[in-house]
Enzyme design. Structure first.
Site, PDB file in Angstrom:
ATOM      1  N   LYS A   1      -6.804   9.021   1.204  1.00  0.00           N
ATOM      2  CA  LYS A   1      -6.215   9.103  -0.040  1.00  0.00           C
ATOM      3  C   LYS A   1      -7.133  10.359  -0.945  1.00  0.00           C
ATOM      4  O   LYS A   1      -7.672  11.016   0.026  1.00  0.00           O
ATOM      5  CB  LYS A   1      -5.833   7.978  -0.682  1.00  0.00           C
ATOM      6  CG  LYS A   1      -5.301   6.844  -0.002  1.00  0.00           C
ATOM      7  CD  LYS A   1      -4.634   5.791  -0.725  1.00  0.00           C
ATOM      8  CE  LYS A   1      -4.123   4.761   0.220  1.00  0.00           C
ATOM      9  NZ  LYS A   1      -2.912   3.933  -0.394  1.00  0.00           N
TER      10      LYS A   1
ATOM     11  N   GLY B   1      -1.926  -1.314  -0.566  1.00  0.00           N
ATOM     12  CA  GLY B   1      -2.713  -1.055  -1.696  1.00  0.00           C
ATOM     13  C   GLY B   1      -2.603  -2.639  -2.542  1.00  0.00           C
ATOM     14  O   GLY B   1      -3.340  -2.757  -3.727  1.00  0.00           O
TER      15      GLY B   1
ATOM     16  N   GLU C   1       3.338   7.342  -1.871  1.00  0.00           N
ATOM     17  CA  GLU C   1       2.640   7.728  -2.937  1.00  0.00           C
ATOM     18  C   GLU C   1       3.110   9.059  -3.255  1.00  0.00           C
ATOM     19  O   GLU C   1       3.444   9.601  -4.365  1.00  0.00           O
ATOM     20  CB  GLU C   1       1.127   7.841  -2.834  1.00  0.00           C
ATOM     21  CG  GLU C   1       0.683   6.235  -2.880  1.00  0.00           C
ATOM     22  CD  GLU C   1      -0.623   5.923  -2.261  1.00  0.00           C
ATOM     23  OE1 GLU C   1      -1.492   6.848  -1.958  1.00  0.00           O
ATOM     24  OE2 GLU C   1      -0.938   4.747  -1.966  1.00  0.00           O
TER      25      GLU C   1
ATOM     26  N   GLU D   1       5.567   1.591   6.624  1.00  0.00           N
ATOM     27  CA  GLU D   1       4.524   1.026   5.561  1.00  0.00           C
ATOM     28  C   GLU D   1       5.627   0.672   4.470  1.00  0.00           C
ATOM     29  O   GLU D   1       5.912   1.503   3.632  1.00  0.00           O
ATOM     30  CB  GLU D   1       3.804   2.104   5.091  1.00  0.00           C
ATOM     31  CG  GLU D   1       3.066   2.793   6.072  1.00  0.00           C
ATOM     32  CD  GLU D   1       1.795   3.490   5.456  1.00  0.00           C
ATOM     33  OE1 GLU D   1       0.843   3.098   5.537  1.00  0.00           O
ATOM     34  OE2 GLU D   1       1.924   4.556   4.582  1.00  0.00           O
TER      35      GLU D   1
ATOM     36  N   SER E   1      -2.050  -2.523   3.523  1.00  0.00           N
ATOM     37  CA  SER E   1      -3.243  -3.789   3.521  1.00  0.00           C
ATOM     38  C   SER E   1      -3.571  -4.216   4.814  1.00  0.00           C
ATOM     39  O   SER E   1      -3.877  -5.335   4.884  1.00  0.00           O
ATOM     40  CB  SER E   1      -2.694  -4.895   2.402  1.00  0.00           C
ATOM     41  OG  SER E   1      -2.447  -4.271   1.206  1.00  0.00           O
TER      42      SER E   1
ATOM     43  N   HIS F   1       4.542   9.999   2.615  1.00  0.00           N
ATOM     44  CA  HIS F   1       3.672   8.661   2.329  1.00  0.00           C
ATOM     45  C   HIS F   1       4.326   8.307   1.066  1.00  0.00           C
ATOM     46  O   HIS F   1       4.726   9.134   0.195  1.00  0.00           O
ATOM     47  CB  HIS F   1       2.271   8.990   2.082  1.00  0.00           C
ATOM     48  CG  HIS F   1       1.427   7.784   1.894  1.00  0.00           C
ATOM     49  ND1 HIS F   1       1.386   7.277   0.702  1.00  0.00           N
ATOM     50  CD2 HIS F   1       0.811   6.993   2.692  1.00  0.00           C
ATOM     51  CE1 HIS F   1       0.661   6.037   0.600  1.00  0.00           C
ATOM     52  NE2 HIS F   1       0.403   5.938   2.046  1.00  0.00           N
TER      53      HIS F   1
ATOM     54  N   ASN G   1      -5.821   6.617   6.252  1.00  0.00           N
ATOM     55  CA  ASN G   1      -5.625   7.620   5.183  1.00  0.00           C
ATOM     56  C   ASN G   1      -6.748   7.523   4.103  1.00  0.00           C
ATOM     57  O   ASN G   1      -6.778   6.373   3.444  1.00  0.00           O
ATOM     58  CB  ASN G   1      -4.045   7.106   4.640  1.00  0.00           C
ATOM     59  CG  ASN G   1      -3.935   7.726   3.274  1.00  0.00           C
ATOM     60  OD1 ASN G   1      -4.172   8.771   2.916  1.00  0.00           O
ATOM     61  ND2 ASN G   1      -2.643   7.354   2.744  1.00  0.00           N
TER      62      ASN G   1
END
Ligand code: PEP
Length: 260
Positions: free
Chosen positions: A15, A176, A100, A170, A216, A98, A13
Site C-alpha cells: 500500500k 485491514g 481500495e 479478497e 487480514s 484492489h 501489498n
C-alpha cells in the site's frame, strides 16, 4: 506444468508505506529469511520503490510489482503511470482492481478490464483482486458479485492471456479489519471462483489459474488457509510490512503437505 498447489504464491501489498531507505532495509533483512522457501514471492511496492526494490532483489526469488497503473499506453494524464513505465522500472506484475482502488478511486470493472489488457500487452502479469462487501455477503449476493467481477474484468481475454493471470479473492470486510475469513468460508468461495472459471474456460485452464486469498492474513492464520484445496496462495497487506511476519507466512508453506 507443476500443480500450482505445490508452489503457492505469497504476495505482499505494501500500500502507501515505505520510503526508499525502508524498502532497501526490508529487502536486505528479508532475503536471508526466505532462502529455503517453497513459495513464489511477490511484493507490490509503491511506484517510487519499484526500481530500488527490483535492483535489491536481483538474484533472489523475489518478484517486484506495482499496485496500480493507467489503462492508456501513454498520453496527457497528469500524475498517472503506464505499464511500460512499470516494466522499465523493474516491475514484473501489477495488482489490479484492489478494493481500495475500487472504493476510493471509483475504479469500475470496465476500467479494470482495460488495465488487465494493457498489462498483458506489455508483459506485466496481472494480479486481479475481487471480493464482496459485508453488506453484499449479508444479502447473500457474494456469488453474484464475484461472477460479475470475473465476467467484466476478464471480458475479451483469450486463453493464452488467462494462463498468466493470478486472481486474489479478497473479501472487503476482511481487508485491514483483523477479521480473517474462516478457512471454510475462504475455501467455499474459492471453489465457487474455480467452478466459474471452469464453466467459462474449461477445467484444464481453470485448474492452473492461481487463486489467492487476501484479508487480514497473519502468521497464525496462514497455515490453515493454505491447507485448503482451492487456495493457491495468499495476498498479505499489513503483515507484509515487517520482514519477520512476512517471512513467517512464507515459510509456513514449507510445512504444507505436498499434493500427490
Ligand atoms: C490487502 O491490502 O490486499 C490486504 C489483504 O490487506 P490486509 O492483509 O492488511 O488485510
Amino acid at each position: 506444468m507443476a500443480k500450482i498447489k505445490n508452489m503457492p504464491i505469497i504476495a505482499a501489498n505494501w500500500k502507501m508505506y515505505k520510503t526508499l531507505a525502508e524498502t532497501e532495509k526490508f529487502i536486505e533483512d528479508f532475503i536471508p529469511k526466505v532462502t529455503d522457501s517453497q513459495a513464489h514471492i511477490y511484493i507490490a511496492v509503491p511506484y517510487t520503490s519499484i526500481h530500488t526494490a527490483a535492483l535489491k532483489a536481483t538474484g533472489s526469488k523475489i518478484i517486484i510489482g506495482a499496485q496500480n497503473m493507467n489503462d492508456a499506453s501513454e498520453g496527457a494524464f497528469t500524475g498517472e503511470v503506464s505499464a511500460v513505465m512499470l516494466t522499465d522500472a523493474g516491475a514484473r506484475f501489477v495488482l489490479l482492481g484492489h478494493s481500495e482502488r475500487r472504493r476510493y478511486f471509483n475504479e469500475s470493472n470496465q476500467v479494470i478490464n482495460l488495465k488487465v489488457k494493457q498489462a498483458l500487452n506489455n508483459g506485466l502479469q496481472p494480479l486481479l483482486c475481487i471480493g464482496e462487501t459485508q453488506e453484499e455477503r449479508e444479502a447473500s449476493e457474494t456469488e453474484d458479485v464475484l461472477a460479475t467481477q470475473l465476467s467484466e474484468c476478464l471480458e475479451g481475454l483469450d486463453e493464452k492471456s488467462l494462463q498468466t493471470l493470478i486472481i486474489a479473492y479478497e473479501p472487503v470486510w476482511a481487508i485491514g479489519t483483523g477479521q480473517t475469513a474462516t478457512p471454510e468460508i475462504a475455501q467455499e468461495t474459492h471453489l465457487f471462483c474455480r467452478e466459474y472459471l471452469t464453466q467459462h474456460w474449461g477445467q484444464e485452464l481453470a485448474s492452473h489459474i492461481p487463486l489467492l486469498y487476501g484479508g487480514s492474513v497473519k502468521p497464525e492464520t496462514a497455515p490453515l488457509l493454505l491447507s485448503q484445496k482451492d487456495i493457491n496462495g495468499l495476498l498479505v497487506g499489513g503483515a507484509s510490512l515487517q520482514a519477520e511476519s512476512f517471512a513467517e507466512i512464507i515459510n509456513s508453506v514449507n510445512s504444507q503437505p505436498v499434493d500427490a
